[in-house]
Design a protein around this motif. Structure first.
Motif, mmCIF file in Angstrom:
data_model
loop_
_atom_site.group_PDB
_atom_site.id
_atom_site.type_symbol
_atom_site.label_atom_id
_atom_site.label_comp_id
_atom_site.label_asym_id
_atom_site.label_seq_id
_atom_site.Cartn_x
_atom_site.Cartn_y
_atom_site.Cartn_z
ATOM 1 N N LEU A 102 1.097 -1.466 -0.227
ATOM 2 C CA LEU A 102 0.139 -0.011 0.199
ATOM 3 C C LEU A 102 0.488 1.332 0.220
ATOM 4 O O LEU A 102 1.872 1.143 0.274
ATOM 5 N N GLU A 103 -0.189 1.925 -1.023
ATOM 6 C CA GLU A 103 1.144 3.278 -0.729
ATOM 7 C C GLU A 103 -0.017 4.124 -0.721
ATOM 8 O O GLU A 103 -0.936 4.373 -0.571
ATOM 9 N N PRO A 104 0.935 5.551 0.017
ATOM 10 C CA PRO A 104 -0.202 6.875 0.060
ATOM 11 C C PRO A 104 -1.663 7.738 -0.731
ATOM 12 O O PRO A 104 -1.235 7.375 -2.170
ATOM 13 N N GLY A 105 -2.832 7.611 -0.612
ATOM 14 C CA GLY A 105 -3.086 7.459 -1.572
ATOM 15 C C GLY A 105 -4.033 6.377 -1.800
ATOM 16 O O GLY A 105 -5.892 6.461 -2.301
ATOM 17 N N ASP A 106 -3.647 5.253 -1.711
ATOM 18 C CA ASP A 106 -4.151 4.171 -1.903
ATOM 19 C C ASP A 106 -5.920 3.667 -0.842
ATOM 20 O O ASP A 106 -5.740 4.159 0.097
ATOM 21 N N GLN A 107 -6.471 3.068 -1.318
ATOM 22 C CA GLN A 107 -8.019 2.977 -0.642
ATOM 23 C C GLN A 107 -8.239 0.984 -0.466
ATOM 24 O O GLN A 107 -7.069 -0.135 -0.711
ATOM 25 N N LEU A 108 -7.693 1.069 1.305
ATOM 26 C CA LEU A 108 -8.001 -0.349 2.043
ATOM 27 C C LEU A 108 -9.976 -0.777 1.967
ATOM 28 O O LEU A 108 -9.829 -0.521 2.743
ATOM 29 N N VAL A 109 -9.834 -1.827 1.386
ATOM 30 C CA VAL A 109 -11.399 -2.414 2.039
ATOM 31 C C VAL A 109 -10.642 -4.080 2.963
ATOM 32 O O VAL A 109 -10.338 -4.459 2.113
ATOM 33 N N ILE A 110 -11.214 -3.385 3.595
ATOM 34 C CA ILE A 110 -11.506 -4.463 4.884
ATOM 35 C C ILE A 110 -12.779 -5.231 5.233
ATOM 36 O O ILE A 110 -13.422 -4.217 5.764
ATOM 37 N N SER A 111 -12.905 -6.032 5.850
ATOM 38 C CA SER A 111 -14.064 -6.695 6.395
ATOM 39 C C SER A 111 -14.208 -5.840 7.951
ATOM 40 O O SER A 111 -13.130 -6.127 8.624
ATOM 41 N N ASP A 112 -15.217 -5.378 8.309
ATOM 42 C CA ASP A 112 -15.467 -4.870 9.815
ATOM 43 C C ASP A 112 -15.515 -6.253 10.561
ATOM 44 O O ASP A 112 -15.398 -5.814 11.776
ATOM 45 N N THR A 113 -14.890 -7.530 10.538
ATOM 46 C CA THR A 113 -15.266 -8.615 11.867
ATOM 47 C C THR A 113 -13.596 -9.221 11.382
ATOM 48 O O THR A 113 -13.900 -9.954 10.232
ATOM 49 N N ASN A 114 -12.959 -9.177 12.262
ATOM 50 C CA ASN A 114 -11.642 -9.728 12.182
ATOM 51 C C ASN A 114 -10.946 -9.344 13.199
ATOM 52 O O ASN A 114 -11.283 -9.446 13.819
ATOM 53 N N TYR A 115 -9.505 -10.348 12.695
ATOM 54 C CA TYR A 115 -8.904 -10.715 14.088
ATOM 55 C C TYR A 115 -8.239 -9.134 14.569
ATOM 56 O O TYR A 115 -8.328 -8.383 13.739
ATOM 57 N N PRO A 116 -9.115 -8.504 15.569
ATOM 58 C CA PRO A 116 -8.796 -7.402 16.398
ATOM 59 C C PRO A 116 -6.986 -7.055 16.582
ATOM 60 O O PRO A 116 -7.021 -5.458 15.762
ATOM 61 N N SER A 149 -13.616 0.721 -4.780
ATOM 62 C CA SER A 149 -13.208 1.955 -6.163
ATOM 63 C C SER A 149 -12.124 2.011 -6.727
ATOM 64 O O SER A 149 -11.797 0.955 -6.499
ATOM 65 N N SER A 150 -12.207 3.120 -7.792
ATOM 66 C CA SER A 150 -11.053 3.045 -8.635
ATOM 67 C C SER A 150 -9.948 3.334 -7.193
ATOM 68 O O SER A 150 -8.406 3.010 -8.464
ATOM 69 N N LYS A 151 -9.783 3.635 -6.671
ATOM 70 C CA LYS A 151 -8.825 4.128 -5.469
ATOM 71 C C LYS A 151 -8.322 3.018 -4.597
ATOM 72 O O LYS A 151 -7.248 2.946 -4.197
ATOM 73 N N ILE A 176 -15.105 -9.031 -7.662
ATOM 74 C CA ILE A 176 -15.719 -8.408 -7.864
ATOM 75 C C ILE A 176 -13.955 -7.117 -7.088
ATOM 76 O O ILE A 176 -14.118 -5.942 -8.061
ATOM 77 N N ALA A 177 -12.650 -7.267 -6.800
ATOM 78 C CA ALA A 177 -12.191 -6.907 -6.388
ATOM 79 C C ALA A 177 -10.953 -6.598 -7.622
ATOM 80 O O ALA A 177 -11.088 -5.846 -8.472
ATOM 81 N N HIS A 178 -10.788 -7.537 -8.644
ATOM 82 C CA HIS A 178 -10.058 -8.105 -9.696
ATOM 83 C C HIS A 178 -10.790 -6.777 -10.909
ATOM 84 O O HIS A 178 -10.536 -6.099 -12.256
ATOM 85 N N ARG A 179 -12.891 -6.809 -11.284
ATOM 86 C CA ARG A 179 -13.160 -5.711 -11.963
ATOM 87 C C ARG A 179 -12.480 -4.388 -11.745
ATOM 88 O O ARG A 179 -12.274 -3.886 -12.889
ATOM 89 N N ALA A 180 -12.307 -4.304 -10.333
ATOM 90 C CA ALA A 180 -11.417 -2.637 -9.829
ATOM 91 C C ALA A 180 -10.659 -2.216 -10.225
ATOM 92 O O ALA A 180 -9.658 -1.731 -9.799
ATOM 93 N N ASP A 181 -9.417 -3.477 -10.930
ATOM 94 C CA ASP A 181 -8.109 -2.873 -11.046
ATOM 95 C C ASP A 181 -7.557 -3.583 -9.223
ATOM 96 O O ASP A 181 -6.243 -3.174 -9.177
ATOM 97 N N ALA A 182 -8.479 -3.976 -8.344
ATOM 98 C CA ALA A 182 -7.248 -4.056 -7.443
ATOM 99 C C ALA A 182 -7.287 -5.676 -7.167
ATOM 100 O O ALA A 182 -7.566 -6.668 -7.989
ATOM 101 N N GLU A 183 -6.489 -5.983 -5.898
ATOM 102 C CA GLU A 183 -6.517 -7.667 -5.511
ATOM 103 C C GLU A 183 -7.149 -7.761 -4.182
ATOM 104 O O GLU A 183 -7.249 -7.153 -3.437
#
Ligand SMILES: Cc1ncc(COP(=O)(O)O)c(C=O)c1O
Length: 401
Positions: A102-116, A149-151, A176-183
């Motif tokens: 990850l770099e500044p300006g990137d977006q991380l989409v993360i599940s809201d339930t995971n290891y604390p 999103s595209s970010k 879904i991730a790949h369609r947005a060019d994300a991993e």
């Protein structure tokens, strides 16, 4: 593929033999531990992580070590990955992946339930470095679709998720991730490679805490990231060599020994968990049982398609959970009242919703509502071990009744 590789095919055979061979100089059948931090080389080699290639000899143990390599090859074989890199803990593996990608300006989409620990790392350290973090209920595909999103550079899910055993659909989210060019990265610690192999379902990275099922005996910390050789390049040069969360060769050796029995241990964990979950579902002292192997689990259908083994994690809701937690800590005889999971020994721990939501998840509105619907005021997270299931049920019964 060599003839030897062709013969090492089945999952149990790979668990025992992949990555290791009798020692060429002594004939030792079991792997040696190579504790040396440095290696004698026959010609000078540079110091830069970026100059290394796959033919580089062992030079220094932070960069690579024969005992660690054996564990990496065994785990890569079981996860059907091109490359595995091991770390000092699951959190060191998580940090290595997030910080090398990850770099500044990137977006991380993360599940809201995971290891604390992962939730706190994402909410505190990443925004400080300019990464935008968006949390989403990843069990709802429309919500994931709306959040990406595209970010978005990376989508991170954990399935089954700690502590409510909520599942996320790996192949649908990979699309879904790949369609947005994300991993897509999947923390598959609760599943283990015996239950689910996320790379074969379209994920780009798999993360494990080796401290749990893979080591299996509660005596060594470790972590791993797996992916394609290409994708793992920055994870190696930045995540491992620069951030430096190297696993000790001794821990790698212990975890490799544990990994050899993972297929048969997971069968036994699942069998015991199923017996305990069915017993608790009928118990008058228990309000709800969350176990992906039970038809009552809200995502049992997905569990049946995505998991070849339902694993050994069972969460339960009990009225006055906090009072019961104090009782369990004093009165359980077989279960240990302790954090962690995936060990041969059964463990139980109370995870209160208010504290978790306040300090780690920081969710509100519909995300909080949906979490509370499964967790109520909190859950007891049971890691069902390898003891006799009758003894486990009797131990729980004597505190619950
Ligand atoms: C799902 C999951 N991922 C990652 C971790 C972190 O692993 P470790 O404690 O080895 O750093 C844990 C620890 O409990 C976990 O449960």
């Amino acid at each position: 593929m060599t003839r030897d590789q062709q013969l090492i095919r089945g999952v149990r055979t790979r668990a025992v033999h992949a990555g290791e061979a009798p020692d060429a100089s002594t004939g030792a059948s079991a792997p040696n531990i190579v504790m040396s931090s440095t290696f004698v080389v026959d010609e000078p080699h540079g110091f830069s992580a970026v100059d290394r290639d796959s033919d580089s000899p062992y030079v220094y143990s932070r960069w690579g070590n024969p005992s660690v390599r054996q564990l990496e090859e065994k785990l890569a074989s079981l996860e059907e990955a091109e490359r595995c890199i091991c770390f000092a803990s699951g959190m060191a593996a998580t940090t290595a992946l997030l910080f090398s990608l990850l770099e500044p300006g990137d977006q991380l989409v993360i599940s809201d339930t995971n290891y604390p620990g992962t939730a706190e790392l994402a909410r505190t350290s990443l925004p400080r470095l300019g990464v935008e973090v968006v949390t989403v209920d990843s069990s709802q595909l429309t919500k994931v679709e709306a959040a990406v999103s595209s970010k978005t550079r990376l989508v991170w899910i954990e399935t089954p998720a700690n502590p409510i055993l909520r599942l996320s659909d790996i192949s649908a989210i990979a699309d879904i991730a790949h369609r947005a060019d994300a991993e897509l990265a999947v923390d598959s610690t609760f599943a283990s490679p015996i239950a689910t192999r996320p790379l074969t379902l379209g994920a780009d990275y798999v993360v494990h805490s080796l401290t749990k099922y893979i080591g299996g005996h509660g005596d060594a910390m470790g972590g791993a990231v797996l992916g394609t050789t290409k994708a793992m390049e920055p994870v190696e040069s930045e995540g491992l060599i620069h951030l430096g969360g190297t696993i000790s060769p001794f821990n790698a050796w212990l975890i490799q020994r544990g990994l050899a029995t993972l297929p048969i241990r997971m069968e036994a964990h699942e069998k015991n968990a199923m017996a305990v979950a069915a017993f608790l579902e009928k118990h008058s002292g228990v309000d709800a049982v969350l176990y992906p192997g039970l038809p009552s689990h809200p995502q049992h259908e997905l569990a049946q398609t995505q998991m070849e083994n339902f694993s050994g994690m069972v969460s339960i809701r009990i009225e006055k959970g906090e009072t019961m937690a104090a009782k369990m800590a004093k009165e359980l005889k077989v279960f240990h009242y302790a954090v962690s999971l995936g060990h041969h020994r059964s463990l139980v721990y109370w995870i209160g919703t208010d504290e978790l939501v306040r300090s780690s998840y920081q969710i509100e509105g519909s995300q909080l509502e949906s979490y509370r619907k499964m967790a109520g005021d909190g859950v007891f997270r049971l890691s069902i071990g390898l003891e006799d299931p009758e003894d486990l049920c009797a131990d729980l019964d004597q505190v619950l009744s």
